[in-house]
Design an enzyme around this catalytic site. Sequence first.
Site, PDB file in Angstrom:
ATOM      1  N   CYS A  83       0.829  -1.219   0.000  1.00 54.28           N
ATOM      2  CA  CYS A  83       0.000   0.000   0.000  1.00 54.28           C
ATOM      3  C   CYS A  83       0.856   1.257   0.000  1.00 54.28           C
ATOM      4  CB  CYS A  83      -0.929  -0.006   1.205  1.00 54.28           C
ATOM      5  SG  CYS A  83      -1.879  -1.529   1.328  1.00 54.28           S
ATOM      6  N   HIS A 332      -9.178   4.380  -0.732  1.00 54.89           N
ATOM      7  CA  HIS A 332      -7.823   3.834  -0.654  1.00 54.89           C
ATOM      8  C   HIS A 332      -7.572   2.866  -1.818  1.00 54.89           C
ATOM      9  CE1 HIS A 332      -4.118   2.318   0.893  1.00 54.89           C
ATOM     10  NE2 HIS A 332      -4.579   1.374   1.672  1.00 54.89           N
TER      11      HIS A 332
END
Lengths: 385, 385
Positions: A83, A332
Amino acid sequence: MRDVAIIGIGQTAVGEHWELGLRHLALHAIQAALVDAGVDRVDALYVGNMLSGELTGQEHLGALVADFAGMRGVEAFKIEAACGSGAAALRLGYVAVSGGMADVVLVVGVEKMTDMANPHTTAALAMAADADHEAAHGLSFVAANALLMRRYMYEYGCTKDDFAPFAVNAHANAVNNPCAMFHNRVTPEAYIRAPMIADPVNLLDSSPVSDGAAAVVLAPVEWARRLGRTPVRIIASAVGTDAVALHDRRNPLFLEGAALSSHRAYQQAGIGPEAIDLFELHDAFSIMAALSLEAAGFAAPGQGVRLALDGEIGLQGRVPIATMGGLKARGHPVGATGVYQAVEVVQQLRGQAGANQVANARVGMAQNIGGSGATVITHIMESLA
Amino acid sequence: MRDVAIIGIGQTAVGEHWELGLRHLALHAIQAALVDAGVDRVDALYVGNMLSGELTGQEHLGALVADFAGMRGVEAFKIEAACGSGAAALRLGYVAVSGGMADVVLVVGVEKMTDMANPHTTAALAMAADADHEAAHGLSFVAANALLMRRYMYEYGCTKDDFAPFAVNAHANAVNNPCAMFHNRVTPEAYIRAPMIADPVNLLDSSPVSDGAAAVVLAPVEWARRLGRTPVRIIASAVGTDAVALHDRRNPLFLEGAALSSHRAYQQAGIGPEAIDLFELHDAFSIMAALSLEAAGFAAPGQGVRLALDGEIGLQGRVPIATMGGLKARGHPVGATGVYQAVEVVQQLRGQAGANQVANARVGMAQNIGGSGATVITHIMESLA
């Protein structure tokens, strides 16, 4: 080593873009960033992405996106750090411009997560954890964060409800961000009633599965000034890493990678946390927001939640976080997130954050995390206006 | 910009390492490279890898490998450019050292391909092609190369058998490389009788599915000299890209990405192909070897096969290629290959290539290709002995 500026930004709305592929999302963000920068050629293109192979059957995004964006021939790679992929790409773009290897570098973060059914996406996200020693035993990425949150509550004697301000703040700020995925406010009561996902992590502790792309254009500060732009200068770019598996860390509740990354960034910028006007942190889960505030020196260990409860994370607070909605409410799209964070810091430092403008914002920090704290990339930026 | 040297090299044997995971393979190569370099700390670690997510369920290799190699905390990312991932990582390591961001950078290429059944591996490799416009229609990566080879035979009037020298040369050289996957010689007759995979690509036109890891340590030349080492200097590092899909290219038989990459490298080094003593090219398939020789200026279009038939690609020829076995016979652990190529050029320039030593080798070139020519990374190295 040259001073590096961000001279252009672009982003797509975060959401479910079923009508667009990876290359189209990337293109939209790139075109906006090039127009904003006023340039039409770049020396290199670095693409931040984590899951294109697993979720869309496409690796080799560097050349693919370069060609689709009309830049066939240019140097182009994909950078991956779970991420943290977006800020990893930004970091390497910074290295190339700072060192003199390139004058103009385009950094795009892109992720497409909503085309696959959710069990598959959950399995793909677990590739950010340790495949042999965590995921193989069935630990999903949400579960890893649930372990951390439960432990935090036990060690520091706080309750589940104490985490409510993170979701409330993020959603309140997202309302005014046209690129955010969610535009609904949430109340502390709604947080308490939210469906449980992996106890104690509930739906409003968790950032959503999303599609999106964001881009920035980097150039030397001097070069930007000649163009007549008022650039935002990157005054620190730093990385810290830690063990990927939670059980391999010295203290799971202290993000050593984030502390290292923050410390290195502060040292490079010659400032401390007190000089930061806003902090775009990696609130993939509420517990990550609390731990990030502590590792970066804004709160003592165990006091990150207290800072939020005291109202200090709001736009008028001591440490405004998630000012455009954060991972929780902007959304996200994992490999794109680090670039979204940089775009939003630039918006704040340019005074273009609209209703969410942090007053007198001069210095902003963005911190992007891969895995549950194993790769942490920190950028500090300063307005030159 | 500082001159950059390769001061240490390491590699595992290429083969089927069912007893080792990705991190173990990487560790073996890293340890060997650090011992060879005589250093015990690095400023950054860049990992070249293509398929760890798809084939082993593990992304986030940067932090994972850094921790396992005892370097917890250090800056670490994974770089991906399909089968060009290894040299892409080397390129970014070069950028970091050259520009002054780091003094010592470790680059490791690692791939683990043999744990999965072959249909799955073939599908994973197709992610180097265009997922929406090639792979979605069932085009495997071997099939893409078969299209190119058939077209080459048609356009230039050569026969399938004319490609035999590429396999014969690669296997002959691999016999003396202890790290090569294959140690059997092949004859032109064996090539002609080899089982067909995707007509006209047969088994001996194709590099094998393999596991392996290779590593290099980069440092400024001045720094290396202070250590008392005799380094190999990187005199060019250049990238060129092209459309990923074959049908999007102007002329599928001319690798424009490779021509661009080679041209940029020659320009940077201030030399031409006539100054290259050996050329580690990307012979994933025989047709790629022929097309690479042509794009890099060693043969006119259509004459790459002729160069091989004339015996000019052998160790005593005009352009020695695959001097340690090449992708065909050393093996092709895809994301590691670019680093293996660099290791082998260093072996030649140090005079450590044993029975395969190219006489008076002073300047060597390595060229790593992602996809069927869409990302091409070229490094030219020079002995400073």
